[in-house]
Design a protein around this motif. Structure first.
Motif, short mmCIF file in Angstrom:
data_model
loop_
_atom_site.label_atom_id
_atom_site.label_comp_id
_atom_site.label_asym_id
_atom_site.label_seq_id
_atom_site.Cartn_x
_atom_site.Cartn_y
_atom_site.Cartn_z
N VAL A 146 0.86 -1.19 0.00
CA VAL A 146 0.00 0.00 0.00
C VAL A 146 0.90 1.23 0.00
O VAL A 146 1.71 1.41 0.90
N GLN A 147 0.75 2.07 -1.02
CA GLN A 147 1.58 3.26 -1.14
C GLN A 147 0.74 4.52 -1.05
O GLN A 147 -0.46 4.50 -1.29
N LYS A 148 1.42 5.60 -0.67
CA LYS A 148 0.72 6.89 -0.59
C LYS A 148 0.42 7.38 -2.01
O LYS A 148 1.32 7.59 -2.80
N SER A 149 -0.85 7.54 -2.33
CA SER A 149 -1.24 7.93 -3.68
C SER A 149 -1.04 9.42 -3.89
O SER A 149 -0.87 10.19 -2.95
N ALA A 150 -1.07 9.82 -5.17
CA ALA A 150 -0.96 11.24 -5.49
C ALA A 150 -2.12 12.03 -4.89
O ALA A 150 -1.95 13.16 -4.43
N LEU A 151 -3.31 11.42 -4.87
CA LEU A 151 -4.47 12.08 -4.29
C LEU A 151 -4.28 12.31 -2.80
O LEU A 151 -4.58 13.39 -2.27
N LEU A 152 -3.74 11.30 -2.09
CA LEU A 152 -3.48 11.45 -0.67
C LEU A 152 -2.42 12.52 -0.43
O LEU A 152 -2.51 13.30 0.53
N THR A 153 -1.40 12.57 -1.28
CA THR A 153 -0.37 13.60 -1.16
C THR A 153 -0.99 14.99 -1.25
O THR A 153 -0.68 15.88 -0.44
N ARG A 154 -1.87 15.20 -2.23
CA ARG A 154 -2.53 16.50 -2.37
C ARG A 154 -3.36 16.82 -1.14
O ARG A 154 -3.38 17.97 -0.67
N ALA A 155 -4.05 15.82 -0.61
CA ALA A 155 -4.89 16.05 0.56
C ALA A 155 -4.05 16.44 1.77
O ALA A 155 -4.41 17.36 2.53
N ILE A 156 -2.90 15.77 1.95
CA ILE A 156 -2.04 16.09 3.08
C ILE A 156 -1.45 17.49 2.94
O ILE A 156 -1.38 18.26 3.90
N VAL A 157 -1.00 17.84 1.72
CA VAL A 157 -0.47 19.20 1.49
C VAL A 157 -1.54 20.24 1.81
O VAL A 157 -1.26 21.25 2.48
N ALA A 158 -2.75 20.02 1.35
CA ALA A 158 -3.83 20.97 1.61
C ALA A 158 -4.10 21.09 3.11
O ALA A 158 -4.29 22.19 3.64
N LEU A 159 -4.11 19.96 3.82
CA LEU A 159 -4.34 19.97 5.26
C LEU A 159 -3.24 20.73 5.98
O LEU A 159 -3.51 21.58 6.85
N VAL A 160 -1.99 20.43 5.64
CA VAL A 160 -0.87 21.09 6.32
C VAL A 160 -0.89 22.59 6.06
O VAL A 160 -0.69 23.40 6.99
N LEU A 161 -1.12 23.00 4.82
CA LEU A 161 -1.19 24.43 4.51
C LEU A 161 -2.32 25.10 5.27
O LEU A 161 -2.17 26.23 5.75
N ALA A 162 -3.45 24.42 5.39
CA ALA A 162 -4.59 24.98 6.13
C ALA A 162 -4.24 25.16 7.60
O ALA A 162 -4.55 26.19 8.22
N VAL A 163 -3.57 24.16 8.18
CA VAL A 163 -3.18 24.25 9.59
C VAL A 163 -2.17 25.37 9.80
O VAL A 163 -2.28 26.18 10.74
N LEU A 164 -1.15 25.45 8.93
CA LEU A 164 -0.14 26.50 9.05
C LEU A 164 -0.76 27.88 8.88
O LEU A 164 -0.42 28.83 9.61
N ALA A 165 -1.69 28.01 7.94
CA ALA A 165 -2.38 29.29 7.75
C ALA A 165 -3.18 29.65 8.98
O ALA A 165 -3.21 30.83 9.41
N ALA A 166 -3.84 28.68 9.59
CA ALA A 166 -4.63 28.94 10.80
C ALA A 166 -3.73 29.42 11.94
O ALA A 166 -4.10 30.35 12.70
N VAL A 167 -2.53 28.83 12.06
CA VAL A 167 -1.60 29.25 13.10
C VAL A 167 -1.16 30.69 12.88
O VAL A 167 -1.17 31.52 13.80
N VAL A 168 -0.79 31.01 11.63
CA VAL A 168 -0.31 32.37 11.33
C VAL A 168 -1.42 33.39 11.55
O VAL A 168 -1.22 34.42 12.22
#
Length: 426
Positions: A146-168
């Motif tokens: 089981v490998q991390k799919s491109a779709l999952l990669t996009r979802a994680i990037v979006a989540l991390v950016l949203a969290v970092l934006a919320a912190v800032v």
């Protein structure tokens, strides 16, 4: 990575060239904007205080030189392999071996750092136990193919950016964010800034994923050199905003002592509701990074084993799951040992030393390119090489000594392998 050809690494003879500049930039962002920013700020602050912002800028300069050298080499050698291939083709088999060895060592330590980041944000009191459980779980996931799919990669990037934006957005304007704490570099020495840059380099290290896409991008000679600086620039802006925010909220000393800096910054700003969101985002990002790292290190181990740079027993592929199962189990076991014996700061330092050694070989390889081969401006590989060496040896002494010892072991393995090969040939 592969020591011979894409086929040797277990991928098709020719991968589809389907990625344009936006796709390649997204791959770079997915590789860089992850758990590193959640983990690297505290050890950088311990080294340089408010000078960590200067360290961040210096790390970005070295990363840019490394990325440019890697991009020109990738355009010249548009095949999977990275510096393992570049060093072998431009400098000789030994340097390719050493680059591959440094990659495996550095990225294995990165796995440990990511696992410990999961533990620090999920259950600080039992960080090591949670980290071991995460490694065992994801090693099993990779073992089953089981490998991390491109779709999952996009979802994680979006989540991390949203969290970092919320912190800032939430923390920076708060009463807790004291701009007076941003007296940049007032409490830092040159050595401290260099050490902070070496530690913060850990958070940039994924940009080379773009350079290794030579077989998958359209017009790699044009696409890769454009995508790398764009991805690196976006990442630097994001990291700088987060670093300023957390430094202003906690101050250099509290940041240096923090085990989970971003969630502690949220709490300091009175945004208690944000702290569990940050913890969840950090854990998700770290798990995603850990899954990809275990996958990548095991495949590099497979390739080096096939080329006899590592024990050939590690080259086995599972008949059912079609994965390098022995390599994955070996990597998982090594990461568990690291997780049980080091803290996240030690893992980051050890990882940075290995990865900086890897890019030193990349810059030395780029120096040998001719103008007809797309050589970068001469200053780029020079600054990159000297920068890698300076940052590597400015890391904490324990990281330098352990990293140098492991690289020396790698050189010894190569020498023994060469002698045994000559004896068999005779």
């Amino acid at each position: 990575m592969s020591g011979t050809s894409p086929t040797a690494a277990g991928v098709p003879d020719e991968l589809r060239r389907r990625l344009g500049v936006p796709d390649a930039v997204l791959v770079g962002l997915g590789s860089m904007i992850g758990a590193g920013i959640f983990a690297a700020l505290a050890p950088a602050a311990a080294a340089a205080g408010s000078g960590l912002l200067l360290g961040l800028a210096l790390a970005a300069v070295v990363a840019y030189c490394n990325a440019t050298s890697s991009a020109r080499l990738a355009a010249r050698y548009p095949a999977s392999g990275g510096t393992y291939v570049y060093g072998r083709e431009r400098l000789g088999e030994f340097w390719g071996h050493l680059a591959g060895w440094a990659f495996v060592v550095g990225k294995t330590a990165s796995c440990a750092a990511m696992a410990l980041t999961v533990g620090a944000y999920v259950w600080p009191g039992q960080a090591h136990a949670v980290a071991v459980a995460a490694v065992v779980l994801l090693t099993g996931v990779n073992y089953l193919g089981v490998q991390k799919s491109a779709l999952l990669t996009r979802a994680i990037v979006a989540l991390v950016l949203a969290v970092l934006a919320a912190v800032v957005v939430t923390v920076l304007p708060s009463d807790a964010a004291d701009a007076g704490r941003l007296d940049i570099g007032a409490d830092a020495s040159a050595g401290g800034v260099l050490q902070a840059a070496g530690l913060l380099f850990f958070a940039f290290a994924g940009y080379a994923r773009i350079a290794t896409l030579g077989e998958e991008v359209r017009d790699p000679a044009r696409t890769i050199p454009r995508a790398i600086p764009l991805a690196l620039g976006i990442t630097l802006v994001v990291y700088a905003l987060v670093a300023v925010t957390v430094l202003a909220a906690l101050g250099p000393q509290r940041l240096a002592d923090a085990t989970a800096p971003l969630s502690q910054a949220a709490t300091a700003a009175g945004a208690d509701w944000l702290a569990p969101v940050v913890r969840a985002g950090a854990a998700t990002a770290a798990l995603g990074s850990l899954l990809a790292l275990v996958l990548g290190v095991s495949r590099t181990t497979l390739a080096m084993a096939r080329d006899r740079h590592l024990p050939t027993a590690l080259a086995a592929v599972h008949p059912r799951f079609k994965v390098p199962h022995r390599a994955e189990l070996a990597v998982g076991a090594a990461v568990v040992v690291l997780v049980a014996t080091v803290d996240v700061r030690g893992a980051i330092g050890f990882s940075s030393f290995g990865v900086l050694a890897y890019y030193a070989v990349a810059n030395a390889s780029a120096w040998t390119l001719t103008s007809a081969e797309g050589r970068p401006p001469r200053a780029v590989p020079v600054v990159g090489l000297l920068g890698c060496l300076a940052l590597a040896f400015a890391l904490p002494l324990s990281s330098v000594l352990s990293g140098a010892a492991v690289l020396a072991l790698g050189a010894g393995v190569f020498a023994v392998r060469r002698v045994v090969g000559e004896q068999r040939g005779a």
